[in-house]
Scaffold this motif. Structure first.
Motif, short mmCIF file in Angstrom:
data_model
loop_
_atom_site.label_atom_id
_atom_site.label_comp_id
_atom_site.label_asym_id
_atom_site.label_seq_id
_atom_site.Cartn_x
_atom_site.Cartn_y
_atom_site.Cartn_z
N THR A 126 0.81 -1.22 0.00
CA THR A 126 0.00 0.00 0.00
C THR A 126 0.84 1.27 0.00
O THR A 126 0.56 2.22 -0.71
CB THR A 126 -0.91 0.02 1.24
OG1 THR A 126 -1.62 -1.21 1.29
CG2 THR A 126 -1.90 1.17 1.17
N PHE A 127 1.91 1.26 0.83
CA PHE A 127 2.63 2.51 1.04
C PHE A 127 4.00 2.55 0.35
O PHE A 127 4.57 3.63 0.19
CB PHE A 127 2.80 2.77 2.54
CG PHE A 127 1.51 3.10 3.21
CD1 PHE A 127 0.94 4.35 3.08
CD2 PHE A 127 0.83 2.14 3.95
CE1 PHE A 127 -0.26 4.66 3.68
CE2 PHE A 127 -0.37 2.45 4.57
CZ PHE A 127 -0.93 3.70 4.43
N LEU A 128 4.55 1.40 0.01
CA LEU A 128 5.86 1.40 -0.66
C LEU A 128 5.83 0.42 -1.83
O LEU A 128 6.69 -0.44 -1.97
CB LEU A 128 6.96 1.02 0.33
CG LEU A 128 7.38 2.09 1.34
CD1 LEU A 128 8.24 1.49 2.43
CD2 LEU A 128 8.12 3.22 0.64
N ASN A 129 4.84 0.58 -2.69
CA ASN A 129 4.65 -0.34 -3.82
C ASN A 129 5.68 -0.04 -4.91
O ASN A 129 5.66 1.04 -5.51
CB ASN A 129 3.23 -0.15 -4.36
CG ASN A 129 2.89 -1.18 -5.40
OD1 ASN A 129 3.68 -1.42 -6.31
ND2 ASN A 129 1.73 -1.80 -5.26
N PRO A 130 6.60 -0.98 -5.18
CA PRO A 130 7.70 -0.70 -6.13
C PRO A 130 7.18 -0.35 -7.52
O PRO A 130 7.73 0.52 -8.19
CB PRO A 130 8.48 -2.01 -6.16
CG PRO A 130 7.97 -2.84 -5.05
CD PRO A 130 6.62 -2.35 -4.68
N ARG A 131 6.11 -1.00 -7.93
CA ARG A 131 5.59 -0.76 -9.27
C ARG A 131 5.07 0.69 -9.38
O ARG A 131 5.40 1.41 -10.33
CB ARG A 131 4.46 -1.75 -9.56
CG ARG A 131 3.99 -1.81 -10.99
CD ARG A 131 2.87 -2.84 -11.14
NE ARG A 131 1.85 -2.69 -10.09
CZ ARG A 131 0.92 -1.74 -10.12
NH1 ARG A 131 0.86 -0.88 -11.09
NH2 ARG A 131 0.03 -1.67 -9.14
N VAL A 132 4.32 1.10 -8.37
CA VAL A 132 3.77 2.46 -8.38
C VAL A 132 4.89 3.49 -8.27
O VAL A 132 4.92 4.49 -8.98
CB VAL A 132 2.75 2.63 -7.22
CG1 VAL A 132 2.26 4.07 -7.16
CG2 VAL A 132 1.59 1.66 -7.40
N ILE A 133 5.83 3.20 -7.38
CA ILE A 133 6.94 4.13 -7.20
C ILE A 133 7.73 4.26 -8.48
O ILE A 133 8.08 5.35 -8.93
CB ILE A 133 7.84 3.67 -6.03
CG1 ILE A 133 7.11 3.90 -4.70
CG2 ILE A 133 9.16 4.44 -6.03
CD1 ILE A 133 7.86 3.37 -3.49
N SER A 173 -4.31 9.49 -6.90
CA SER A 173 -5.65 9.21 -7.40
C SER A 173 -5.60 8.43 -8.72
O SER A 173 -6.50 7.65 -9.01
CB SER A 173 -6.46 10.50 -7.55
OG SER A 173 -5.73 11.44 -8.28
N PHE A 174 -4.53 8.64 -9.50
CA PHE A 174 -4.40 7.85 -10.73
C PHE A 174 -4.10 6.39 -10.42
O PHE A 174 -4.64 5.48 -11.04
CB PHE A 174 -3.28 8.41 -11.62
CG PHE A 174 -3.74 9.57 -12.47
CD1 PHE A 174 -4.94 9.49 -13.17
CD2 PHE A 174 -2.97 10.72 -12.57
CE1 PHE A 174 -5.37 10.56 -13.95
CE2 PHE A 174 -3.39 11.78 -13.35
CZ PHE A 174 -4.59 11.71 -14.04
N SER A 175 -3.21 6.17 -9.45
CA SER A 175 -2.73 4.80 -9.21
C SER A 175 -3.62 4.05 -8.23
O SER A 175 -3.54 2.83 -8.15
CB SER A 175 -1.31 4.84 -8.67
OG SER A 175 -1.30 5.48 -7.42
N GLY A 176 -4.45 4.77 -7.47
CA GLY A 176 -5.25 4.12 -6.46
C GLY A 176 -4.40 3.47 -5.39
O GLY A 176 -4.74 2.42 -4.83
N ASN A 177 -3.27 4.08 -5.09
CA ASN A 177 -2.31 3.51 -4.15
C ASN A 177 -1.65 4.66 -3.40
O ASN A 177 -1.43 5.74 -3.96
CB ASN A 177 -1.27 2.70 -4.94
CG ASN A 177 -0.26 2.01 -4.02
OD1 ASN A 177 0.61 2.67 -3.46
ND2 ASN A 177 -0.39 0.70 -3.88
N ALA A 178 -1.32 4.43 -2.10
CA ALA A 178 -0.82 5.52 -1.27
C ALA A 178 0.69 5.75 -1.40
O ALA A 178 1.22 6.68 -0.82
CB ALA A 178 -1.16 5.27 0.20
#
Lengths: 233, 221, 245
Positions: A16-23, A195-200
């Motif tokens: 949720t907070f340190l998602n490698p893909r989102v980062i 808001s784009f990624s739906g992830n914090a």
């Protein structure tokens, strides 16, 4: 996402907070935001401190009308929440034909607020310098401006450095308010990405960016405090 | 000129927005009371922690304080309000505001107390201990009363900052003073409600700001 | 008769309703040391500070070599250079080292280049026996040394008159001697001096004239032996007996 069920709490937290893909996807946006925040911060600190110093020096001249104006300016800008001013200028001024860009509004408001606080801090520093210093300098023929510049300010600045550093940090942090009027600084980039990624994770990244930017100065301010602690002569 | 007055000092618009703004002011007051009282208490804990004789208490306290001094309060607020729900923790706007500002302000109040305690000479500790007072009693009856008096201007100035900080709650749609004013502005397309909110902040905070300056001048003599 | 170096003529000074000086007339000829005594609140410090316009006289004139320093169109900063002032609390600049304390006015008022200003500063410091302390900061030297630096700071501007406002009152007893020694040398070199002090022994030995002030006027003046040995005025007698204990 039935896979989530098999995750341990720690894995879920990290996801949720340190998602490698989102980062990996959004860190360039946060970096763009960091540069905008940095530019705003530098502009605000330089302008605010110089204007504050100029006002404090003008106040030392002792023209009654000017001093009343300076005190009112400093009091009002120290009393009003910066966000009120930002909204007022950004949304109110266009109706009377004054259109300023979001970054310009943040720059102007925060510079004025810092100038108000800096003026008060410099003024406290100037008044804390012993009257004998003025007299000694004037008795050797130094003029008002020379006495202020060579004798009083160098002593005053030493005393004002720690409170000034703390205040400058507190006010430059408010560049985050720019997010409310769409300034593409760190927080704006982070909330958009969130808001784009739906992830914090972008928020975590944003927080880390602020830490990277401000923590060194917080530590520096702490060092200044121990170094130049207010000494009573 | 008329246009400026109509835009910023439109009494008709102000009159219509007045009840909403007063309701907002009430919410602002609620946030202030909770954050200031808890912040004053939390700050004291932080200060005692950052001056603790054990480095295992001292260093974490200092790191925590610096962390919250480096993070903008709005970032903290948005993290608490819209980040935590991703982890299944859903807070009301009021709770989010209180938690975020409390974390922020405990750090700031803590630094003020810390400076105050450090301003008290070692002789005071020694004198109190020599009369048989315990460490806690020394703190409570001898050091803190003097420390708080020494940093009263800074405590007051930080409290002014808390009141100004509450305006950020508008970002998470908590109906405090600025939120009410900005809503009224967006409905009427007129900036007068925001000017009125500014006036309310001025009326409340200007006397306090003056008081801070007064205090500071007196102490520097 | 030659023109006096310093002349105070009909000097009045009031702070609001409160009159401090009620008509002072005094002439200090070139090379004389005039010593001023009197109880606290008698106006002696105020008189001294008027001579450098650190206080603005309410009325009256202060003449240096015949020029009224309170006159219109007088460059006050140029006049002040001619009048050196030494303060009770030294007032050295804490952020500057000893050499820079002395050279600041040389560089900024006389606009001397740094090398020349430093050279003159060192010469002035040499006169007060502190050339070897040039790189120290005021906080690193004793009170007596600080006061001698303050004297050097004034001397470096080559003033015509030196004013001393209780120069030894803030010093520990064992440090007073070194400052008085410098003042003695200064007198021997022909400097015109106006000294407010409680060092009666120094006055007896070095002063040409002693002035007793009380209530903002000069009550009595004369040679040291006369004023100390056989004071004519009742108030002078009372003051001297109190000081001697």
């Amino acid at each position: 996402m039935c896979g989530a069920k098999r995750m341990s709490p720690l894995e879920r937290f990290l996801d949720t907070f340190l998602n490698p893909r989102v980062i990996g996807k959004y860190w360039p946006d946060i970096l763009d935001g960091l540069i905008v925040t940095l530019e705003l911060a530098i502009a605000v600190v330089v302008t605010g401190i110089l204007v504050g110093l100029a006002l404090a020096c003008l106040r030392a001249v002792g023209i009654r009308a000017a001093n009343i104006a300076i005190v009112c300016f400093a009091d009002i800008l120290r009393s009003l929440p910066p966000l009120v001013l930002i909204l007022l200028i950004y949304f109110g001024f266009p109706n009377i034909g004054i259109v300023l860009s979001g970054p310009m509004v943040v720059y102007v408001v925060l510079s004025l607020v810092l100038a108000a606080f800096a003026e008060e801090i410099f003024w406290a520093g100037i008044t804390s310098v012993d009257k004998g210093q003025w007299e000694a300098a004037r008795s050797t023929g130094l003029g008002f401006a020379q006495t202020l510049g060579y004798v009083v300010l160098p002593q005053a600045v030493r005393l004002t450095l720690p409170p000034l550093a703390n205040r400058a940090i507190a006010i430059t942090k408010m560049t985050a308010l720019g997010t409310v009027i769409g300034v593409p600084e760190i927080l704006y980039q982070a909330t958009t990405a969130q808001s784009f990624s739906g992830n914090a994770s972008p928020l975590t990244l944003g927080a880390l960016a602020y830490l990277a930017l401000f923590l060194p100065f917080v530590v520096l301010a702490r060092w200044l405090e121990t170094r130049f602690a207010w000494r009573k002569a | 000129m008329n246009q400026i007055l109509d835009q910023f000092l439109n009494f008709q618009v102000m009159g219509a927005a007045f009840p909403t703004l007063m309701a907002g002011l009430l919410t602002t007051a609620e946030i202030c009371v909770v954050v200031i009282l808890l912040g004053l208490a939390g700050g004291l804990g932080v200060a005692l922690g950052s001056l603790h004789s054990s480095r295992w208490v001292r260093w974490p306290s200092i790191v925590l304080v610096d962390f919250f001094r480096a993070i903008p309060p709005l970032v903290l607020l948005i993290f608490v309000y819209s980040g935590l729900p991703f982890a299944g923790i859903r807070l009301s706007p009021f709770a989010a505001v209180v938690i975020a500002f409390l974390l922020n302000n405990s750090a700031y109040y803590g630094e003020v107390y810390r400076a105050g305690i450090l301003s008290i000479g070692k002789g005071q500790f020694e004198a109190a201990r020599s009369t048989g007072l315990t460490r806690a009693q020394t703190m409570l009856y001898v050091v803190l009363p003097q420390a708080v008096r020494n940093v009263l201007p800074d405590l007051l100035s930080n409290t002014v900052e808390v009141v100004k900080l509450t305006s950020l709650a508008s970002v998470v749609s908590l109906g405090e003073l600025l939120y009410a004013a900005d809503m009224a502005r967006s409905v009427t397309y007129n900036a007068s409600p925001v000017v009125m909110a500014a006036a309310v902040y001025l009326v409340i905070l200007w006397p306090l700001v003056r008081l801070v300056s007064r205090f500071e001048r007196r102490l520097s003599l | 008769m030659k023109r006096p170096m310093l002349e105070i003529a009909g000097l009045f000074k009031a702070f609001g309703e409160n009159a401090i000086l009620n008509g002072i007339n005094l002439k200090v000829p070139t090379g004389e040391l005039v010593f001023v005594i009197g109880p606290s609140g008698s106006g002696k410090s105020t008189m001294l500070r008027c001579c450098n316009r650190l206080e603005e006289p309410t009325s009256g004139a202060i003449l240096i070599e015949g020029t009224d320093i309170c006159g219109l169109g007088v460059d006050i900063n140029a006049m002040r250079r001619k009048v050196g002032m030494v303060f009770q609390s030294f007032n050295l600049y804490p952020h500057l080292n000893v050499r820079s304390n002395v050279s600041l006015a040389l560089r900024k008022v006389l606009k001397l280049p740094r090398a020349e200003a430093d050279e003159r500063s060192m010469a002035a410091l040499d006169l007060v026996g502190l050339a070897q302390r040039a790189d120290f900061f005021p906080s690193q030297i004793s009170g007596g040394q600080q006061q001698r630096v303050a004297i050097a700071r004034a001397l470096a501007l080559e003033p015509k008159v030196m004013l001393f406002d209780e120069p030894t009152s803030a010093l520990d007893p064992e440090l007073v001697g070194s400052v008085l020694a410098v003042m003695r040398d200064l007198k021997a070199s022909g400097m015109t001096m106006l000294v407010v002090s409680h060092e009666m022994g120094f006055a007896r030995e070095a002063a040409d004239r002693v002035i007793f002030m009380d209530g903002g006027v000069i009550v009595e003046e004369g040679a040291p032996e006369a004023v100390f040995g056989a004071p004519k005025h009742e108030r002078t007698q009372a003051f001297l007996s109190r000081v001697r204990g």
